[in-house]
Design an enzyme around this catalytic site. Sequence first.
Site, PDB file in Angstrom:
ATOM      1  N   ASN A   9       0.753  -1.056   0.071  1.00 58.03           N
ATOM      2  CA  ASN A   9       0.108  -0.023  -0.092  1.00 58.03           C
ATOM      3  C   ASN A   9       0.799   1.272  -0.042  1.00 58.03           C
ATOM      4  O   ASN A   9       1.339   1.804   0.942  1.00 58.03           O
ATOM      5  CB  ASN A   9      -0.965  -0.040   1.169  1.00 58.03           C
ATOM      6  CG  ASN A   9      -1.785   1.157   1.349  1.00 58.03           C
ATOM      7  OD1 ASN A   9      -1.760   2.007   0.589  1.00 58.03           O
ATOM      8  ND2 ASN A   9      -2.368   1.275   2.366  1.00 58.03           N
ATOM      9  N   LYS A  11       0.110   4.307  -0.194  1.00 59.33           N
ATOM     10  CA  LYS A  11      -0.734   5.402   0.374  1.00 59.33           C
ATOM     11  C   LYS A  11      -0.349   6.541  -0.366  1.00 59.33           C
ATOM     12  O   LYS A  11      -0.287   6.630  -1.886  1.00 59.33           O
ATOM     13  CB  LYS A  11       0.182   5.652   1.823  1.00 59.33           C
ATOM     14  CG  LYS A  11      -0.285   4.186   2.619  1.00 59.33           C
ATOM     15  CD  LYS A  11      -0.086   4.358   4.051  1.00 59.33           C
ATOM     16  CE  LYS A  11      -0.232   2.985   4.786  1.00 59.33           C
ATOM     17  NZ  LYS A  11      -0.261   3.143   6.438  1.00 59.33           N
ATOM     18  N   HIS A  96      -9.546   1.046   4.941  1.00 61.81           N
ATOM     19  CA  HIS A  96      -8.389   1.185   5.845  1.00 61.81           C
ATOM     20  C   HIS A  96      -8.535   2.292   7.008  1.00 61.81           C
ATOM     21  O   HIS A  96      -9.396   3.073   6.784  1.00 61.81           O
ATOM     22  CB  HIS A  96      -7.298   1.869   4.973  1.00 61.81           C
ATOM     23  CG  HIS A  96      -5.795   1.724   5.519  1.00 61.81           C
ATOM     24  ND1 HIS A  96      -5.464   2.639   6.351  1.00 61.81           N
ATOM     25  CD2 HIS A  96      -4.744   0.919   5.209  1.00 61.81           C
ATOM     26  CE1 HIS A  96      -4.145   2.565   6.611  1.00 61.81           C
ATOM     27  NE2 HIS A  96      -3.877   1.279   5.963  1.00 61.81           N
ATOM     28  N   GLU A  98      -6.731   4.284   8.177  1.00 61.42           N
ATOM     29  CA  GLU A  98      -6.540   5.731   7.811  1.00 61.42           C
ATOM     30  C   GLU A  98      -8.047   6.504   7.420  1.00 61.42           C
ATOM     31  O   GLU A  98      -8.330   7.518   7.695  1.00 61.42           O
ATOM     32  CB  GLU A  98      -5.453   6.059   6.968  1.00 61.42           C
ATOM     33  CG  GLU A  98      -4.286   5.920   7.686  1.00 61.42           C
ATOM     34  CD  GLU A  98      -3.093   4.976   6.867  1.00 61.42           C
ATOM     35  OE1 GLU A  98      -3.046   5.357   5.934  1.00 61.42           O
ATOM     36  OE2 GLU A  98      -2.124   4.652   7.677  1.00 61.42           O
ATOM     37  N   GLU A 168      -5.170  -5.235  10.343  1.00 57.96           N
ATOM     38  CA  GLU A 168      -4.255  -4.201  10.780  1.00 57.96           C
ATOM     39  C   GLU A 168      -4.483  -3.550  11.812  1.00 57.96           C
ATOM     40  O   GLU A 168      -5.446  -2.500  12.068  1.00 57.96           O
ATOM     41  CB  GLU A 168      -4.200  -3.213   9.520  1.00 57.96           C
ATOM     42  CG  GLU A 168      -3.823  -3.774   7.769  1.00 57.96           C
ATOM     43  CD  GLU A 168      -3.404  -2.780   7.084  1.00 57.96           C
ATOM     44  OE1 GLU A 168      -2.275  -3.095   6.590  1.00 57.96           O
ATOM     45  OE2 GLU A 168      -3.955  -1.673   7.169  1.00 57.96           O
ATOM     46  N   GLY A 174       2.506   2.154  10.673  1.00 62.93           N
ATOM     47  CA  GLY A 174       3.490   2.865  10.778  1.00 62.93           C
ATOM     48  C   GLY A 174       4.190   3.538  12.084  1.00 62.93           C
ATOM     49  O   GLY A 174       5.005   4.684  11.998  1.00 62.93           O
ATOM     50  N   SER A 214       3.320  -2.323  10.645  1.00 64.30           N
ATOM     51  CA  SER A 214       4.889  -2.534  10.436  1.00 64.30           C
ATOM     52  C   SER A 214       5.635  -3.587  10.201  1.00 64.30           C
ATOM     53  O   SER A 214       6.405  -4.147  10.804  1.00 64.30           O
ATOM     54  CB  SER A 214       5.326  -1.958  11.970  1.00 64.30           C
ATOM     55  OG  SER A 214       4.798  -0.918  12.251  1.00 64.30           O
TER      56      SER A 214
HETATM   57  P1  13P Z   1       2.887   0.169   7.725  1.00 61.77           P
HETATM   58  O1  13P Z   1       3.479  -0.922   7.120  1.00 61.77           O
HETATM   59  O2  13P Z   1       3.753   1.318   7.307  1.00 61.77           O
HETATM   60  O3  13P Z   1       2.758   0.132   9.208  1.00 61.77           O
HETATM   61  O4  13P Z   1       1.689   0.253   7.042  1.00 61.77           O
HETATM   62  C1  13P Z   1       0.677  -0.533   7.272  1.00 61.77           C
HETATM   63  C2  13P Z   1      -0.537  -0.175   6.406  1.00 61.77           C
HETATM   64  O5  13P Z   1      -1.381   0.562   6.784  1.00 61.77           O
HETATM   65  C3  13P Z   1      -0.905  -1.053   5.084  1.00 61.77           C
HETATM   66  O6  13P Z   1      -2.060  -0.797   4.620  1.00 61.77           O
END
Ligand code: 13P
Length: 256
Positions: A9, A11, A96, A98, A168, A174, A214
């Site tokens: 992803n 982002k 997601h 976010e 997740e 992150g 992560s």
């Molecule tokens: P990270 O791997 O940067 O923690 O992000 C995970 C994520 O949100 C994948 O959709």
Amino acid sequence: MRRRIAAGNWKMNMGLEASVELARKVKDFTGIHAHSVDIVVCPTFLSLARTAGELEGSGIAVGAQDCYHESQGAFTGEVNPELIRDAGGSYCIVGHSERRTLMHETDKEVNLKVKSLIGGCIVPIICVGETLAERQALDTMNVVRGQVMRAYAGIEPEAAARTVIAYEPVWAIGTGLNATAQDAQAVCRAIRDTVRYIYDDTTADSVRILYGGSVKADNISDLMSEKDIDGALVGGASLKAAEFGKIIQAIAGMIQ
Ligand code: 13P
């Protein structure tokens, strides 16, 4: 046997040229594994078509990071599954954390998106996961089960079987903190059992469940040794071709 998935992803990162360049590197470094695992990269909408063009014929798939559930019409700023498919996408992330947090996306919207993606022949990657406060309140299983139940409302088992779920934990995204493989397995198992409860054994045993949060080259092998984890949805580490390549290799390497 479920086919494993390594999904990146990207982002809100990577302009047009950077996306094509990263896609080219992923193809060069790891295209060889595309016969044994499903490799998916999810750039921004703006870079999706060019990235898909770069990856054409490589076996590496391209996904979007979101969609809108309506078919074409007066929905300024939105992109539906048909447009994603037209641009070369075959997967789409939905729900997601976010988006759930920043854009206040609800379970009801997630469900509508999943339905429209199924109708548009795009594989949904449905994200679920608990916040730190929910985990500390020992509410993880309830939260995740509820998200799964509502995401699949009104969806037929044959269609559900082809979807992908990404567990997740919000506190692991992150942050550099990742769930232990055993913790991730326990939740992924509960997710599979929820699918079994909604549908049946066949559907539960077909749905692919990814872990995200992560994920790095040095923690992926432990995660992949767990029975109910079928791959990873990788954020930050998928922006570095060499690191993502090692993750893909580890996912492919665990296949017997
Ligand atoms: P990270 O791997 O940067 O923690 O992000 C995970 C994520 O949100 C994948 O959709």
